[in-house]
Design a protein around this motif. Structure first.
Motif, PDB file in Angstrom:
ATOM      1  N   ARG A   1       0.819  -1.218   0.000  1.00  0.00           N
ATOM      2  CA  ARG A   1       0.000   0.000   0.000  1.00  0.00           C
ATOM      3  C   ARG A   1       0.852   1.267   0.000  1.00  0.00           C
ATOM      4  N   VAL A   2       2.084   1.160   0.490  1.00  0.00           N
ATOM      5  CA  VAL A   2       2.940   2.345   0.538  1.00  0.00           C
ATOM      6  C   VAL A   2       3.581   2.632  -0.810  1.00  0.00           C
ATOM      7  N   LEU A   3       3.448   1.709  -1.777  1.00  0.00           N
ATOM      8  CA  LEU A   3       4.048   1.891  -3.092  1.00  0.00           C
ATOM      9  C   LEU A   3       3.007   2.385  -4.082  1.00  0.00           C
ATOM     10  N   GLN A   4       3.454   3.270  -4.963  1.00  0.00           N
ATOM     11  CA  GLN A   4       2.567   3.734  -6.017  1.00  0.00           C
ATOM     12  C   GLN A   4       2.551   2.728  -7.169  1.00  0.00           C
ATOM     13  N   ALA A   5       1.679   2.962  -8.148  1.00  0.00           N
ATOM     14  CA  ALA A   5       1.460   1.991  -9.232  1.00  0.00           C
ATOM     15  C   ALA A   5       2.742   1.603  -9.970  1.00  0.00           C
ATOM     16  N   PRO A   6       3.603   2.537 -10.397  1.00  0.00           N
ATOM     17  CA  PRO A   6       4.828   2.109 -11.116  1.00  0.00           C
ATOM     18  C   PRO A   6       5.717   1.207 -10.264  1.00  0.00           C
ATOM     19  N   SER A   7       5.873   1.540  -8.993  1.00  0.00           N
ATOM     20  CA  SER A   7       6.721   0.729  -8.114  1.00  0.00           C
ATOM     21  C   SER A   7       6.144  -0.671  -7.957  1.00  0.00           C
ATOM     22  N   ARG A   8       4.832  -0.764  -7.826  1.00  0.00           N
ATOM     23  CA  ARG A   8       4.200  -2.069  -7.683  1.00  0.00           C
ATOM     24  C   ARG A   8       4.422  -2.921  -8.933  1.00  0.00           C
ATOM     25  N   PHE A   9       4.323  -2.288 -10.102  1.00  0.00           N
ATOM     26  CA  PHE A   9       4.521  -3.015 -11.364  1.00  0.00           C
ATOM     27  C   PHE A   9       5.941  -3.582 -11.456  1.00  0.00           C
ATOM     28  N   PHE A  10       6.944  -2.726 -11.202  1.00  0.00           N
ATOM     29  CA  PHE A  10       8.337  -3.185 -11.302  1.00  0.00           C
ATOM     30  C   PHE A  10       8.656  -4.225 -10.229  1.00  0.00           C
ATOM     31  N   LEU A  11       8.074  -4.090  -9.042  1.00  0.00           N
ATOM     32  CA  LEU A  11       8.302  -5.083  -7.993  1.00  0.00           C
ATOM     33  C   LEU A  11       7.710  -6.438  -8.384  1.00  0.00           C
ATOM     34  N   ARG A  62       8.337   8.521  -3.491  1.00  0.00           N
ATOM     35  CA  ARG A  62       8.451   9.148  -2.168  1.00  0.00           C
ATOM     36  C   ARG A  62       8.537  10.659  -2.294  1.00  0.00           C
ATOM     37  N   GLU A  63       9.332  11.138  -3.268  1.00  0.00           N
ATOM     38  CA  GLU A  63       9.461  12.576  -3.478  1.00  0.00           C
ATOM     39  C   GLU A  63       8.134  13.167  -3.958  1.00  0.00           C
ATOM     40  N   THR A  64       7.424  12.420  -4.809  1.00  0.00           N
ATOM     41  CA  THR A  64       6.129  12.894  -5.292  1.00  0.00           C
ATOM     42  C   THR A  64       5.125  13.020  -4.155  1.00  0.00           C
ATOM     43  N   ARG A  65       5.109  12.021  -3.270  1.00  0.00           N
ATOM     44  CA  ARG A  65       4.201  12.083  -2.117  1.00  0.00           C
ATOM     45  C   ARG A  65       4.552  13.246  -1.203  1.00  0.00           C
ATOM     46  N   ARG A  66       5.864  13.462  -1.022  1.00  0.00           N
ATOM     47  CA  ARG A  66       6.283  14.579  -0.172  1.00  0.00           C
ATOM     48  C   ARG A  66       5.857  15.914  -0.776  1.00  0.00           C
ATOM     49  N   ARG A  67       6.013  16.021  -2.127  1.00  0.00           N
ATOM     50  CA  ARG A  67       5.618  17.243  -2.801  1.00  0.00           C
ATOM     51  C   ARG A  67       4.110  17.440  -2.734  1.00  0.00           C
ATOM     52  N   GLN A  68       3.361  16.369  -2.931  1.00  0.00           N
ATOM     53  CA  GLN A  68       1.903  16.463  -2.860  1.00  0.00           C
ATOM     54  C   GLN A  68       1.446  16.860  -1.460  1.00  0.00           C
ATOM     55  N   ALA A  69       2.114  16.302  -0.434  1.00  0.00           N
ATOM     56  CA  ALA A  69       1.772  16.661   0.943  1.00  0.00           C
ATOM     57  C   ALA A  69       2.059  18.137   1.202  1.00  0.00           C
ATOM     58  N   SER A  70       3.184  18.635   0.669  1.00  0.00           N
ATOM     59  CA  SER A  70       3.530  20.049   0.837  1.00  0.00           C
ATOM     60  C   SER A  70       2.513  20.944   0.151  1.00  0.00           C
ATOM     61  N   VAL A  71       2.123  20.551  -1.068  1.00  0.00           N
ATOM     62  CA  VAL A  71       1.128  21.337  -1.813  1.00  0.00           C
ATOM     63  C   VAL A  71      -0.207  21.335  -1.070  1.00  0.00           C
ATOM     64  N   ARG A  72      -0.587  20.168  -0.531  1.00  0.00           N
ATOM     65  CA  ARG A  72      -1.841  20.064   0.203  1.00  0.00           C
ATOM     66  C   ARG A  72      -1.812  20.915   1.468  1.00  0.00           C
ATOM     67  N   GLU A  73      -0.698  20.868   2.201  1.00  0.00           N
ATOM     68  CA  GLU A  73      -0.572  21.687   3.410  1.00  0.00           C
ATOM     69  C   GLU A  73      -0.601  23.173   3.070  1.00  0.00           C
ATOM     70  N   LEU A  74       0.062  23.544   1.965  1.00  0.00           N
ATOM     71  CA  LEU A  74       0.064  24.941   1.543  1.00  0.00           C
ATOM     72  C   LEU A  74      -1.341  25.401   1.174  1.00  0.00           C
ATOM     73  N   ALA A  75      -2.075  24.545   0.456  1.00  0.00           N
ATOM     74  CA  ALA A  75      -3.449  24.888   0.063  1.00  0.00           C
ATOM     75  C   ALA A  75      -4.349  25.036   1.284  1.00  0.00           C
ATOM     76  N   GLU A  76      -4.181  24.136   2.259  1.00  0.00           N
ATOM     77  CA  GLU A  76      -4.980  24.221   3.473  1.00  0.00           C
ATOM     78  C   GLU A  76      -4.642  25.479   4.261  1.00  0.00           C
ATOM     79  N   SER A  77      -3.350  25.808   4.345  1.00  0.00           N
ATOM     80  CA  SER A  77      -2.934  27.012   5.049  1.00  0.00           C
ATOM     81  C   SER A  77      -3.475  28.259   4.361  1.00  0.00           C
ATOM     82  N   GLU A  78      -3.399  28.269   3.025  1.00  0.00           N
ATOM     83  CA  GLU A  78      -3.917  29.412   2.265  1.00  0.00           C
ATOM     84  C   GLU A  78      -5.420  29.548   2.463  1.00  0.00           C
ATOM     85  N   ALA A  79      -6.129  28.426   2.505  1.00  0.00           N
ATOM     86  CA  ALA A  79      -7.578  28.464   2.699  1.00  0.00           C
ATOM     87  C   ALA A  79      -7.922  29.029   4.078  1.00  0.00           C
TER      88      ALA A  79
END
Length: 216
Positions: A1-11, A62-79
């Motif tokens: 569950r912690v892996l995204q679709a591309p990682s699951r495919f290659f694994l 992992r970097e994508t999830r971190r970036r998405q979390a940052s964007v989500r936190e920024l959007a929530e803070s802005e709201a």
């Protein structure tokens, strides 16, 4: 569950290759399917790039999830900040270093009997005090220069010419590098208080005049 679709495919691909190589080795040693030997060699060759792609996809995911979390936190803070700015009773205006209006909240628009969007991109001294040049008492200039809060009481002028007394608190506005990019004005309509103070001063002057004129 912690892996995204591309990682699951290659694994899964790596696991499938590993299982295939293991089974083919068992069958080959048992002399059951020697024809699997060439396929086993190809599978072993494919295992390395698939495994490297798996590692790469894990890092990227992992970097994508971190970036998405940052964007989500920024959007929530802005709201949250936008909710605060739009629902507060004080007028709030963001102004750049050229004295052009960047943002105006609803209370500021109500104060001047106009829609907030009408102010954006225009000069603050023209829109708020009907001047052709920068206000001589502008607290924003001092706030940007001294990098601290400045305050002033002045008059606001609406499009219909009506005037009202306001107290303006100006704060320097910074970018992510700490550079001053303008100033934030918090405006309070103090017309009623100013009128009460004028009335009090007038009554006091009248009382003192009467008191001084009494001969007894």
């Amino acid at each position: 569950r912690v892996l995204q679709a591309p990682s699951r495919f290659f694994l899964l691909a790596c696991m499938a290759i590993f299982v295939f190589v293991g089974i083919s080795n068992i069958l080959e040693h048992a002399n059951l399917t020697p024809a699997l030997d060439p396929l086993e060699d190809y599978a072993e060759i494919l295992f390395i790039p698939f495994f490297l792609m798996f590692l790469y996809s894990v890092v990227v995911g992992r970097e994508t999830r971190r970036r998405q979390a940052s964007v989500r936190e920024l959007a929530e803070s802005e709201a949250r900040h936008r909710t605060l700015v739009e629902n507060i009773d004080l007028g709030i205006t963001l102004i750049d270093t050229e004295h052009r209006i960047v943002m105006v909240n609803a209370a500021q628009g109500t104060m001047f009997h106009r829609s907030p969007g009408e102010f954006v991109g225009k000069y603050c001294f023209k829109e708020f005090e009907n001047r052709e040049s920068r206000c001589p008492h502008c607290p924003g200039v001092a706030a940007m220069a001294h990098r601290k809060k400045e305050e002033v009481e002045t008059e606001g002028v609406r499009n219909d010419g009506s005037r009202f007394t306001v107290r303006i608190q100006a704060f320097p506005h910074y970018d992510s590098d700490g550079e001053v990019t303008g100033f934030l004005e918090v405006t309070e309509d103090i017309t009623e208080r100013a009128e009460r103070e004028k009335d009090h001063a007038r009554r006091r002057a009248e009382f003192e005049a009467i008191f001084r004129s009494i001969q007894d």
